[in-house]
Design a protein around this motif. Structure first.
Motif, mmCIF file in Angstrom:
data_model
loop_
_atom_site.group_PDB
_atom_site.id
_atom_site.type_symbol
_atom_site.label_atom_id
_atom_site.label_comp_id
_atom_site.label_asym_id
_atom_site.label_seq_id
_atom_site.Cartn_x
_atom_site.Cartn_y
_atom_site.Cartn_z
ATOM 1 N N ALA A 188 39.612 39.985 44.393
ATOM 2 C CA ALA A 188 39.606 40.997 43.763
ATOM 3 C C ALA A 188 39.262 42.402 44.345
ATOM 4 O O ALA A 188 39.469 41.917 45.835
ATOM 5 C CB ALA A 188 38.367 41.374 42.742
ATOM 6 N N SER A 189 39.727 43.519 43.951
ATOM 7 C CA SER A 189 39.577 44.684 44.986
ATOM 8 C C SER A 189 39.049 46.203 44.353
ATOM 9 O O SER A 189 38.720 45.814 42.942
ATOM 10 C CB SER A 189 41.058 45.002 44.865
ATOM 11 O OG SER A 189 41.804 45.243 43.978
ATOM 12 N N ALA A 190 38.707 47.042 45.041
ATOM 13 C CA ALA A 190 37.908 47.852 44.243
ATOM 14 C C ALA A 190 37.506 48.961 44.665
ATOM 15 O O ALA A 190 37.673 48.621 46.441
ATOM 16 C CB ALA A 190 36.436 47.492 43.265
ATOM 17 N N ASN A 191 36.974 49.724 45.306
ATOM 18 C CA ASN A 191 36.567 50.878 45.648
ATOM 19 C C ASN A 191 35.281 51.690 45.814
ATOM 20 O O ASN A 191 34.407 50.625 45.259
ATOM 21 C CB ASN A 191 37.125 52.803 44.717
ATOM 22 C CG ASN A 191 38.365 51.791 44.343
ATOM 23 O OD1 ASN A 191 38.979 51.771 44.805
ATOM 24 N ND2 ASN A 191 38.877 53.584 42.801
ATOM 25 N N ILE A 192 35.046 51.593 47.388
ATOM 26 C CA ILE A 192 33.629 51.889 48.009
ATOM 27 C C ILE A 192 33.558 53.641 47.477
ATOM 28 O O ILE A 192 34.801 54.069 48.835
ATOM 29 C CB ILE A 192 32.906 51.466 48.706
ATOM 30 C CG1 ILE A 192 33.014 50.033 48.578
ATOM 31 C CG2 ILE A 192 31.536 51.881 49.115
ATOM 32 C CD1 ILE A 192 32.645 49.295 49.988
ATOM 33 N N ILE A 220 38.993 37.645 37.830
ATOM 34 C CA ILE A 220 37.340 38.672 37.584
ATOM 35 C C ILE A 220 37.821 39.565 38.781
ATOM 36 O O ILE A 220 38.488 40.056 39.720
ATOM 37 C CB ILE A 220 36.707 36.988 38.035
ATOM 38 C CG1 ILE A 220 36.839 35.951 37.742
ATOM 39 C CG2 ILE A 220 35.610 37.849 39.138
ATOM 40 C CD1 ILE A 220 36.604 34.591 39.155
ATOM 41 N N GLN A 221 36.711 40.594 37.926
ATOM 42 C CA GLN A 221 37.617 41.960 38.749
ATOM 43 C C GLN A 221 35.433 42.096 39.312
ATOM 44 O O GLN A 221 34.887 41.806 39.127
ATOM 45 C CB GLN A 221 36.760 43.160 37.435
ATOM 46 C CG GLN A 221 38.533 42.390 36.245
ATOM 47 C CD GLN A 221 38.249 43.251 35.537
ATOM 48 O OE1 GLN A 221 37.585 44.013 35.230
ATOM 49 N NE2 GLN A 221 39.260 43.850 35.005
ATOM 50 N N ALA A 222 35.731 43.202 39.963
ATOM 51 C CA ALA A 222 34.775 43.987 40.916
ATOM 52 C C ALA A 222 34.476 45.195 40.870
ATOM 53 O O ALA A 222 35.592 45.805 40.528
ATOM 54 C CB ALA A 222 35.216 43.258 43.128
ATOM 55 N N ASP A 223 32.983 45.634 39.936
ATOM 56 C CA ASP A 223 32.591 46.854 40.243
ATOM 57 C C ASP A 223 32.648 48.166 40.842
ATOM 58 O O ASP A 223 32.703 47.441 42.371
ATOM 59 C CB ASP A 223 31.444 47.105 39.442
ATOM 60 C CG ASP A 223 31.399 46.827 38.283
ATOM 61 O OD1 ASP A 223 32.287 46.239 37.604
ATOM 62 O OD2 ASP A 223 30.116 46.403 38.019
ATOM 63 N N ASN A 224 33.797 49.172 40.911
ATOM 64 C CA ASN A 224 33.411 50.163 41.900
ATOM 65 C C ASN A 224 32.082 50.672 41.712
ATOM 66 O O ASN A 224 31.691 50.657 40.994
ATOM 67 C CB ASN A 224 34.497 51.497 41.385
ATOM 68 C CG ASN A 224 35.743 51.071 41.136
ATOM 69 O OD1 ASN A 224 36.189 50.318 41.842
ATOM 70 N ND2 ASN A 224 36.004 51.705 40.606
ATOM 71 N N ARG A 225 31.463 51.184 43.453
ATOM 72 C CA ARG A 225 30.078 51.516 43.736
ATOM 73 C C ARG A 225 30.642 52.099 44.841
ATOM 74 O O ARG A 225 31.254 52.824 45.305
ATOM 75 C CB ARG A 225 29.444 50.209 43.558
ATOM 76 C CG ARG A 225 29.432 49.599 45.074
ATOM 77 C CD ARG A 225 29.052 48.634 45.466
ATOM 78 N NE ARG A 225 29.129 48.236 46.804
ATOM 79 C CZ ARG A 225 29.083 48.627 48.523
ATOM 80 N NH1 ARG A 225 28.219 49.486 48.057
ATOM 81 N NH2 ARG A 225 28.832 47.909 49.199
#
Length: 204
Positions: free
Chosen positions: A195-199, A120-125
């Motif tokens: 998961a990991s993503a950017n803020i 499962i992926q998380a969107d950058n925002r």
């Protein structure tokens, strides 16, 4: 009238006649093993308690061969099993014919287990002062899924570890629920993932 005038030298003789096979009207009592879901309809039979309806007392009959299939592949309790191709065995099998080579039984198919969901992926925002994360489940991997089955993530929630801007930030995913055509055949052992993503920093 003249029998008194004769003696019989040999009191034995021979002849021939037919003994027709007796009929076993049906075979009952075949049992089916409960099993876990595996995406097939195959059933394992146990014939030790078979009852041969029409057998003469004291004769020895067994089930030499038989095949069993569940009505469908899906997990459930008390599922119908169609038993076919029954053949007779045992010391006295030659003396019987079988009127029907089919029977029925019931057994359970227990749900298989998905140990975890990965991918499962998380969107950058951009930074907005909250920890909320938008998830993308299209590349989800269901660990324990039977090849060819259809599973999806029906529902899941994601949150960044904190609200602050940063790269490769951890996202905690929880409340994962299974969807898809074969979801009914599985239980999910772990409803959490990461998961990991950017803020990205907001602009003033």
């Amino acid at each position: 009238a003249d029998a008194r005038n004769y003696t019989l030298d040999d009191t034995t003789a021979t002849a021939s006649a037919n003994i027709f096979k007796a009929t076993i009207s049906s075979v009952s009592g075949i049992e089916v093993d409960n099993r876990n879901y595996d995406g097939t309809t195959g059933a394992t039979l146990s014939t030790q308690k078979s009852v041969f309806n029409g057998k003469i007392l004291g004769d020895e009959l067994t089930v030499a061969d038989a095949s069993g299939n569940f009505l469908d592949k899906n997990a459930d309790v008390d599922k119908n099993v169609n038993i076919t191709s029954i053949t007779l065995g045992g010391a006295d099998a030659r003396n019987y014919s079988l009127a029907t080579t089919t029977a029925e039984a019931t057994a359970n198919i227990a749900k298989a287990t998905i140990s975890s969901v990965s991918g499962i992926q998380a969107d950058n925002r951009t930074y907005d002062g909250t920890t909320g994360a938008t998830l993308n489940t299209q590349k989800s991997v269901f660990n324990g899924k039977i090849s060819g089955d259809e599973l999806t993530v029906a529902e899941a929630s994601g949150s960044f570890l904190d609200k602050n801007a940063g790269v490769d930030k951890r996202v905690n995913i929880n409340s994962i629920a299974l969807g898809g055509a074969d979801a009914r055949n599985y239980t999910l052992d772990d409803t959490n993932a990461t998961a990991s993503a950017n803020i990205f920093k907001a602009t003033i």
